[in-house]
Structure formats: C-alpha cells, structure tokens
Enzyme design. Structure first.
Site, PDB file in Angstrom:
ATOM      1  CG  HIS A 143      33.764 120.479  -0.086  1.00 24.73           C
ATOM      2  ND1 HIS A 143      34.678 121.498  -0.061  1.00 24.73           N
ATOM      3  CD2 HIS A 143      34.337 119.490  -0.813  1.00 24.73           C
ATOM      4  CE1 HIS A 143      35.753 121.156  -0.752  1.00 24.73           C
ATOM      5  NE2 HIS A 143      35.571 119.938  -1.216  1.00 24.73           N
ATOM      6  CD  GLU A 203      33.820 128.528  -7.602  1.00 25.13           C
ATOM      7  OE1 GLU A 203      32.740 129.060  -7.865  1.00 25.13           O
ATOM      8  OE2 GLU A 203      34.159 128.204  -6.447  1.00 25.13           O
ATOM      9  NE  ARG A 259      18.930 124.055   0.599  1.00 23.48           N
ATOM     10  CZ  ARG A 259      19.905 124.074   1.486  1.00 23.48           C
ATOM     11  NH1 ARG A 259      19.654 124.486   2.716  1.00 23.48           N
ATOM     12  NH2 ARG A 259      21.135 123.701   1.167  1.00 23.48           N
ATOM     13  CE  LYS A 269      27.057 124.981  -6.156  1.00 28.84           C
ATOM     14  NZ  LYS A 269      26.128 123.909  -6.488  1.00 28.84           N
TER      15      LYS A 269
END
Length: 662
Positions: free
Chosen positions: A235, A200, A297, A116
């Site tokens: 999440h 973040e 995907r 990421k």
C-alpha cells in the site's frame, strides 16, 4: 511574504522546500537530530538548530521542541513537509497559538480529514462517492468480523488515522480476519497512537488515482488534475505518473469536481490531495470511482504535477499561507506532456523489500533533463532511524511513451554504492508490459513480483571486469599494471590466475591471463573474452571486450566489488581464500533481528512447539513492521528478548532446540 521559514522536517522534502523559499528571498531554518548533524538539509539552510536525539519521538515528532526552535530563531512561519507532524492538528494549533504561521490547512480541516471514518461520512453528505464498508465507531473484534462478512470478502482493514500503508491489511477469508485485525491495530497504534480501524470492500482490480487540490483564504478552490499512483507494494507508492493513463475528459471532470467538493466541505486552504480508488474491471468510468481519503499536506509525488502544469506547488503553499489569492484560475491551468516519478530506496527487493542502511560511497544521478529530489550526498549514511528514501527521480516528456523511455534510461544511469537499493526493481517495473501499455493497477506488482525481484546473474563481461578489478590493475593513474599487481606471474608463457567471485545465487571461478599491459584473456567458465583497457577514470574505465566497447564504474570495499555496467549494478564478493567460508545464512536454530529495531511482539515461550514459517516475533524497524518466522519446525529453547526492547542488527531473539535434542 514571510521573512524566515523553519522547515519542521528532514531529508529530501526539507531540501525541496528550501529551494523554493530561497528563490523567493525567504531565509530558511533547518532543524536536526543527533543523527542528522551533517545532513544535506542542514548544510543548505541559512540557519540550523538541534532539536534532540536520533529517535523521531525525541526530535522531529516533538512539537514542543520544534516550536521552541522557531521562537529561538525568530521564524514567522513553519512548513511541516510531509510525514512526521505534517497532519497533526494539535501541532497546527500550537504553531498558530505561538504566533507563527502554519504553512498548511487549518487544524479544523486536518481533524475533519484525519479520521477516515468521519471523513467518509462527511464526504457522503457532500455528494462525494465513497467505498462500500463499515466506517462507524464500534471497534470490538466480533462486531468488526460480522461487518466484514456483510461487506463481502475480500475486504481491506484500514487504520482510521494516518496513512502510508500503515495499519492496513487485505483479508480474503473469515479465518484470516482475527490475526489481520490484530496486526493492523498494533501497527496503527504504534504509528499514529490510534488503533481504531474501518472495514472496506476490497476492489479486485483497482486503480489509485488522486487529485491535487488547492485553496486560499479568499474562498477560492481549484484542482491541478490527477496523478495515477497505482504501482504500490504494501500500500505504499513506488512509481507515480501524471496525468493518469486512459483518463477521459468526462472522468477527469467528474473526479476534479468531486475533489473540489471535498475541499469545499472543509473550507480547505493550501495544498491537499483527494485520493480515489477506481474499479477498472471494465475501464475508467465516471460512476466507478470512490473517495478513499484526503491528505492534508504536500504529497511525496507532487513533482509530477509540477512537471505537467509548470506550477511550483511549494510557492503556492507559501503564498496561500501568507494570505495571498491563488495566482491562477481553473481555466488558466492546463496539462503539458507526461511525467513520472520513481522513489529510490535503500532496500532489498529480493528479501521482501527489507530496509537497508549503509554509507553512500557512490552516488551519481543522470543530469540531462532529469529532476532529482534528494536529501543525501555521496558519503552520507542511511541510518536505521528514519525512512530509507535516497532520492526521487522525476522525468517529463511530450507523451507517455517518451517519458517512460526517459524514466527507464534514467534509472539505468543511476549509480549507488554502499547499500543495497531498489534501482533494478524500478527499472524492471518501468519496462513491465502491462505498465508500458498503460494498464496499471494496484495488484500489478504482486502479480509480477517474482520477475520484478529475481536476482540477476552477472554477465560474462561483468565477471571478467570484476576479476580484473580484483587484481588492482585498474588504479586510475595506471601505476599498477598486470605485471606488477597480479603477483607470482610466470616469466615464460601466459601468466594466469584464478579468481573466485561470489554473487547472489552462486559463484564463478574466473581464469585471468595477462597478455601485456592493459591486455587480458579471461575465461569465465562459459565464455572466453579478450579484454583491453582503453582509458581509466577516477572510479572506472573504458574497456573493449570481444570487440565491443563498454564504459563502466566500480567501487572496491574490502572483499566486495560493486560494478556498474550497461545500466546494471552488480554486487560481487571475493571470498577470503584463507577464510572459513563465511556464510550470511543464519543458523536454523536462531531467529535474529535483520536490522536495528524495536521488538513489538513475542508470540512464543520456551517449550512451545512451532511449525516452519510460524511467526515467532514482530519487530518495528525504519517505519516498517517485520514478522520473524521459524525457518524450521522445532521446540523453542529460549526467548532472549522482551516486548518493547531495542535490539541491534543480528541480535538473536529466539533460539530453537538443536534438532538432535528434540
């Protein structure tokens, strides 16, 4: 097009891929572990081949065994599904090196988006907005803590590899940061083999909106509009919809263009999803959404996109992998109506969504206009080895309100017995006022968790029917009537009997009186109900209760009755009158494993003093990390397990000294 396709996966996604492959005339090959010998995906395939024992590392995560299986059967393509090896660049490389086509993007594209931090840097270079935060290589804890302060609390710690909510923790203060970082790293290492993280800014009112993209080997890249996946817990997505509520043409255009730029930056081929997080404090705006990650995907929630576009995404995947151009241009794709998907899991919402196991003794879904993607059948077993997903329920309607009403009705019509499920939770979530009004955000479930997971007490009608079921009077052939089945009835006057029924949160004593064949007078303690059995079915009956007719189904397993009535599922227990009053509560002195799993961390030693609620051990079970805490303050008497040990359900991990000995 391919002649033989091996699906390197299991469960509902393997079955889903097979349906399209068979429609296209492609022979299908299933792979299976020892736990899946009789699984649905094995039965549906044209061929099936064993790849190892039950643990995923020894079967579905073994690239070598899957490629060997493909060679053995002569497969010319491998579809990875989602999860397992679907985003493993080394696997994609190995498949191509074996002379087999990988149905997915190139290994280079997977690597570009797999980490990421690197992906966010690439997106910034490509003009795609990213969430403020730290995405660098430095990983020492003190430095990351400083960066969290610089970003400003609350922050989100995220594993740089993988997805599905693994290795992710929200942190609200500097004091919480060290423990959260340790837990995120440990979970990320276990799930992805990479404990590195990024930091973040945590948006206080975010929405999770993703865009489906597609590319081919001819340089064409387009998008198939957006999905809103804001309803999440830990999440992980729960209910998804397409299109996103409140989406304007301007924001849709900005998001779609950004998603296409992201895919173009890595020369993407096949199906992919670009995930954005939007700050909706003041609504949806074209300058207030940020790139989170790209899933290279097919997504679990892809059916809602299929529903509103009329496009089979698996077919497009296969055609793109075979070298064909995309069948349509951007201008030829439109949105038709609204769609929702709900994920039905074997899990217990009242116990923190603890995954569950069990044999599916009853499994029935609505059929009229409802799509069900399932990887199990009635009689199959949910094992502790894999994700406990039972099925995905997908509905489509002309507008959001019609589709949402259809979703709630379909959820209430499902009947699942043999394991606890999240069905009632999903139905309540579909009816939640903010969600119904089209205002989802990622914090909605947490804000409403008490109402969404509260244990529902059985109705008087449910108690009355359960009492009648307990007597054996509802055998489908009618061979047992009240006079022969209830036993010890008096000859003169009303014959009556008390039935004790336990349910989550309490118990009831129901008085049952027979007034003749199929006629009963029932007193639940709060209401007197006349009940007449009108018709019997194989697994249920139609009854008139106080003048109103009800059709119901039931399942009797020993002393447990599962009752399906008016869209609700009740799990009730008939205590053994001669028993000892067994309780499911674990003794305060013991900390036990709630299900089979691996002990990842032991936090205490004999002699340690602990407080109530203090974490004593951490387990990993069914792809989920569980923290086991002390139910009271005390002193640790013994630790009965070690880190890395596989334990069974109910195994005692830690013992506290008896309170009298402290």
């Amino acid at each position: 097009m391919f002649s033989k396709l091996l699906i390197a996966n299991r469960g509902e996604i393997a079955c889903r891929v097979m349906r399209t492959a068979k429609r296209l005339g492609i022979r299908t090959v299933a792979v299976y572990s020892d736990a899946d010998v009789g699984a649905l995906h094995v039965a549906l395939a044209d061929e099936a081949i064993r790849i190892g024992s039950a643990p995923a590392l020894e079967s579905y995560l073994s690239a070598e065994r899957i490629i060997a299986a493909a060679r053995a059967v002569g497969a010319d393509a491998i579809h990875p599904g989602y999860g397992f090896l679907s985003e493993n660049a080394d696997f994609a490389d190995a498949v191509e090196a074996a002379g087999i086509t990988f149905v997915g993007p190139s290994a280079r594209a997977i690597r570009a988006m797999g980490l990421k931090d690197a992906a966010k840097a690439l997106m910034e270079q490509s003009g795609v907005p990213v969430v403020p935060g730290y995405h660098g290589e430095r990983q020492d804890a003190d430095f990351l803590a400083e960066e969290a302060v610089n970003v400003g609390y609350p922050v989100l710690i995220k594993a740089r590899a993988g997805g599905g909510g693994k290795g992710m923790r929200r942190v609200d203060s500097a004091a919480e940061f060290p423990a959260a970082l340790e837990a995120a790293r440990r979970e990320a290492e276990a799930a992805f083999g990479d404990g590195s993280v990024l930091i973040e800014k945590y948006l206080t009112k975010p929405r999770h909106i993703e865009v489906q993209v597609f590319g081919d080997r001819h340089g064409n890249i387009l998008h198939l509009f957006e999905r809103d996946c804001s309803l999440q817990r830990r999440h992980q997505k729960v209910i998804e919809e397409a299109p996103a509520p409140g989406m304007t043409a301007e924001v849709r255009r900005a998001m779609g263009d950004a998603a296409v730029r992201a895919a173009q930056a890595i020369g993407y081929v096949g199906a992919g999803t670009v995930e954005f997080i939007a700050d909706v404090t003041d609504g949806l705006w074209p300058d207030q959404f940020y790139f989170m990650e790209m899933n290279t995907r097919l997504q679990v929630e892809h059916p809602v996109t299929e529903a509103i576009t009329g496009i089979d995404l698996v077919e497009w995947q296969l055609r793109a992998a075979a070298g064909e151009a995309l069948p349509k241009r951007q201008s030829e794709i439109g949105i038709d109506g609204w769609a929702f998907e709900a994920r039905i899991y074997a899990e217990d919402p009242s116990r923190g969504f603890l995954p569950a196991t069990g044999r599916l003794t009853t499994l029935s879904f609505p059929e009229d206009g409802v799509r069900v993607d399932a990887g199990v059948r009635q009689g199959d077993r949910i094992t502790p080895f894999y994700d406990p997903l039972i099925a995905k329920l997908i509905v489509h309607g002309p507008n959001r309100s019609a589709a949402l009403a259809k979703l709630e009705s379909a959820l209430r019509a499902c009947r699942i017995g043999g394991t606890v499920t999240n069905l009632d939770f999903l139905a309540r979530l579909a009816a939640e006022p903010d969600f119904r009004a089209g205002h989802p955000d990622t914090g909605l479930i947490d804000r409403s968790i008490d109402q969404l997971t509260a244990t529902k007490a059985p109705s008087d009608a449910a108690l009355a029917l359960a009492a009648i079921v307990s007597t054996g009077a509802l055998l489908p052939d009618g061979s047992a009537d009240p006079w022969s089945s209830l036993g010890h009835w008096q000859i003169w006057g009303d014959a009556s009997r008390n039935v004790t029924i336990e349910h989550a949160g309490g118990r009831a004593i129901v008085t049952l009186a027979a007034r003749g064949r199929d006629q009963f007078a029932v007193h639940t303690g709060t209401a007197a109900l006349p009940v007449v059995i009108l018709d019997r079915f194989t697994d249920g009956a139609r009854a008139e209760i106080s003048g109103a007719q009800h059709e119901f189904r039931f399942l009797r397993e020993g002393e447990q009755i599962t009752l399906f009535l008016n869209g609700d599922t009740y799990v009730l227990r008939l205590p053994d009158a001669l028993g000892t009053g067994h309780s499911s509560e674990v003794a305060d002195d013991e900390v036990s494993a709630p299900m089979p799993g691996i002990v990842k961390l032991v936090r205490v030693r004999p002699g340690d003093t602990v407080e109530k609620g203090q974490a004593l051990a951490v387990m990993e079970a069914m792809k989920m990390e569980l923290t086991l805490s002390a139910s009271r303050a005390g002193v640790v008497e013994s630790v009965l397990v070690s880190e890395g040990e596989q334990v069974s359900a109910g195994a005692v991990l830690v013992m506290l000294q008896p309170e009298s000995a402290e």
